[in-house]
Design a protein around this motif. Structure first.
Motif, PDB file in Angstrom:
ATOM      1  N   ILE A  39      41.417   7.343  14.111  1.00 57.83           N
ATOM      2  CA  ILE A  39      40.271   6.644  14.689  1.00 57.83           C
ATOM      3  C   ILE A  39      40.448   6.571  16.200  1.00 57.83           C
ATOM      4  CG2 ILE A  39      39.081   4.427  14.859  1.00 57.83           C
ATOM      5  CD1 ILE A  39      39.784   3.972  11.903  1.00 57.83           C
ATOM      6  N   LYS A  40      39.433   6.989  16.919  1.00 59.47           N
ATOM      7  CA  LYS A  40      39.428   6.867  18.376  1.00 59.47           C
ATOM      8  C   LYS A  40      38.801   5.536  18.773  1.00 59.47           C
ATOM      9  CE  LYS A  40      37.899   9.209  22.573  1.00 59.47           C
ATOM     10  NZ  LYS A  40      37.218  10.413  23.085  1.00 59.47           N
ATOM     11  N   THR A  57      36.170   9.558  15.628  1.00 57.32           N
ATOM     12  CA  THR A  57      37.523  10.035  15.362  1.00 57.32           C
ATOM     13  C   THR A  57      38.041  10.860  16.537  1.00 57.32           C
ATOM     14  OG1 THR A  57      36.647  11.951  14.159  1.00 57.32           O
ATOM     15  CG2 THR A  57      37.216   9.997  12.859  1.00 57.32           C
ATOM     16  N   ASP A  58      39.341  11.133  16.530  1.00 57.97           N
ATOM     17  CA  ASP A  58      39.987  11.858  17.632  1.00 57.97           C
ATOM     18  C   ASP A  58      39.409  13.250  17.858  1.00 57.97           C
ATOM     19  OD1 ASP A  58      41.644   9.841  18.442  1.00 57.97           O
ATOM     20  OD2 ASP A  58      43.379  10.543  17.321  1.00 57.97           O
ATOM     21  N   ASP A  59      38.849  13.857  16.830  1.00 56.40           N
ATOM     22  CA  ASP A  59      38.284  15.196  16.995  1.00 56.40           C
ATOM     23  C   ASP A  59      36.861  15.170  17.562  1.00 56.40           C
ATOM     24  OD1 ASP A  59      36.794  14.330  14.822  1.00 56.40           O
ATOM     25  OD2 ASP A  59      37.431  15.937  13.474  1.00 56.40           O
ATOM     26  N   ILE A  63      31.587  -4.307   7.428  1.00 60.58           N
ATOM     27  CA  ILE A  63      32.485  -5.465   7.561  1.00 60.58           C
ATOM     28  C   ILE A  63      33.941  -4.997   7.473  1.00 60.58           C
ATOM     29  CG2 ILE A  63      33.247  -7.606   6.452  1.00 60.58           C
ATOM     30  CD1 ILE A  63      30.294  -7.992   5.590  1.00 60.58           C
ATOM     31  N   THR A  64      34.197  -4.075   6.550  1.00 65.57           N
ATOM     32  CA  THR A  64      35.548  -3.532   6.390  1.00 65.57           C
ATOM     33  C   THR A  64      35.973  -2.770   7.636  1.00 65.57           C
ATOM     34  OG1 THR A  64      35.269  -3.365   4.003  1.00 65.57           O
ATOM     35  CG2 THR A  64      36.992  -1.995   4.993  1.00 65.57           C
ATOM     36  N   THR A  65      35.133  -1.847   8.107  1.00 62.70           N
ATOM     37  CA  THR A  65      35.517  -1.010   9.251  1.00 62.70           C
ATOM     38  C   THR A  65      35.576  -1.793  10.557  1.00 62.70           C
ATOM     39  OG1 THR A  65      33.222  -0.265   9.445  1.00 62.70           O
ATOM     40  CG2 THR A  65      34.744   1.165   8.259  1.00 62.70           C
ATOM     41  N   SER A  66      34.889  -2.925  10.641  1.00 61.11           N
ATOM     42  CA  SER A  66      34.965  -3.728  11.866  1.00 61.11           C
ATOM     43  C   SER A  66      36.384  -4.248  12.101  1.00 61.11           C
ATOM     44  CB  SER A  66      33.978  -4.899  11.814  1.00 61.11           C
ATOM     45  OG  SER A  66      34.380  -5.857  10.845  1.00 61.11           O
ATOM     46  N   LEU A  67      37.205  -4.262  11.050  1.00 58.16           N
ATOM     47  CA  LEU A  67      38.592  -4.728  11.159  1.00 58.16           C
ATOM     48  C   LEU A  67      39.592  -3.591  11.365  1.00 58.16           C
ATOM     49  CD1 LEU A  67      38.433  -7.348   8.273  1.00 58.16           C
ATOM     50  CD2 LEU A  67      38.193  -7.763  10.730  1.00 58.16           C
ATOM     51  N   TRP A  68      39.111  -2.344  11.391  1.00 59.81           N
ATOM     52  CA  TRP A  68      39.991  -1.197  11.594  1.00 59.81           C
ATOM     53  C   TRP A  68      40.332  -1.040  13.068  1.00 59.81           C
ATOM     54  CZ3 TRP A  68      37.767   3.272   8.072  1.00 59.81           C
ATOM     55  CH2 TRP A  68      37.882   2.884   6.733  1.00 59.81           C
ATOM     56  N   PHE A  69      41.475  -0.410  13.341  1.00 62.81           N
ATOM     57  CA  PHE A  69      41.979  -0.281  14.708  1.00 62.81           C
ATOM     58  C   PHE A  69      42.019   1.170  15.173  1.00 62.81           C
ATOM     59  CE2 PHE A  69      44.020  -4.105  12.953  1.00 62.81           C
ATOM     60  CZ  PHE A  69      43.589  -5.033  13.881  1.00 62.81           C
ATOM     61  N   GLU A  70      41.993   1.333  16.496  1.00 60.93           N
ATOM     62  CA  GLU A  70      42.217   2.652  17.089  1.00 60.93           C
ATOM     63  C   GLU A  70      43.572   3.164  16.618  1.00 60.93           C
ATOM     64  OE1 GLU A  70      41.995   2.235  21.295  1.00 60.93           O
ATOM     65  OE2 GLU A  70      39.918   1.568  21.261  1.00 60.93           O
ATOM     66  N   MET A  71      43.664   4.450  16.465  1.00 60.47           N
ATOM     67  CA  MET A  71      44.879   5.159  16.069  1.00 60.47           C
ATOM     68  C   MET A  71      45.206   5.030  14.579  1.00 60.47           C
ATOM     69  SD  MET A  71      45.432   6.607  18.866  1.00 60.47           S
ATOM     70  CE  MET A  71      46.899   7.504  18.440  1.00 60.47           C
ATOM     71  N   VAL A  93      43.131   8.338   9.171  1.00 58.41           N
ATOM     72  CA  VAL A  93      42.108   8.348   8.130  1.00 58.41           C
ATOM     73  C   VAL A  93      41.986   9.737   7.530  1.00 58.41           C
ATOM     74  CG1 VAL A  93      40.754   6.424   9.073  1.00 58.41           C
ATOM     75  CG2 VAL A  93      40.252   8.758   9.809  1.00 58.41           C
ATOM     76  N   LEU A  94      41.529   9.779   6.296  1.00 53.60           N
ATOM     77  CA  LEU A  94      41.129  11.028   5.649  1.00 53.60           C
ATOM     78  C   LEU A  94      39.621  11.003   5.513  1.00 53.60           C
ATOM     79  CD1 LEU A  94      43.506  11.684   2.608  1.00 53.60           C
ATOM     80  CD2 LEU A  94      43.311  13.030   4.682  1.00 53.60           C
ATOM     81  N   ILE A  95      38.987  12.098   5.920  1.00 53.53           N
ATOM     82  CA  ILE A  95      37.555  12.264   5.727  1.00 53.53           C
ATOM     83  C   ILE A  95      37.388  13.132   4.490  1.00 53.53           C
ATOM     84  CG2 ILE A  95      35.383  13.001   6.745  1.00 53.53           C
ATOM     85  CD1 ILE A  95      36.886  10.800   8.343  1.00 53.53           C
TER      86      ILE A  95
END
Length: 94
Positions: free
Chosen positions: A33-34, A45-47, A59-67, A70-72
């Motif tokens: 995650i960028k 994402t970094d790409d 709500i879930t992703t709002s708690l995710w952090f840079e770096m 993840v798998l897409i």
């Protein structure tokens, strides 16, 4: 390369591949995650890809952090390997 096993409702665990998988393959890309934008509604994402997160999952992703790694999966699901295997529905925009 590294392998993970994801157990629904639990989390993702690192593992070794001891036999070739059977069944239908699902395209997957490992990245990081960028940036998480708009209170979790979008993940970049970094790409350089940008994914819109399903409204119920923001709500879930709002708690995710840079770096976070993840798998897409099939450009329709994002599995956060760094947060114990949380999976959300996404739509690739770019």
């Amino acid at each position: 390369s590294s392998w993970f096993i994801w157990i629904s409702g639990k989390k993702a665990y690192k593992c070794d591949l001891i036999d070739s998988p059977t069944g239908k393959a699902v395209p997957a890309t490992k990245t990081s995650i960028k940036q998480v934008k708009a209170s979790g509604s979008f993940v970049e994402t970094d790409d350089g890809s940008i994914y819109q997160v399903d409204r119920l999952n923001s709500i879930t992703t709002s708690l995710w952090f840079e770096m976070n790694e993840v798998l897409i999966l099939n450009d329709s699901k994002m599995l956060n390997l760094s947060s114990g295997g949380e999976m959300v529905d996404v739509t690739k925009l770019k």
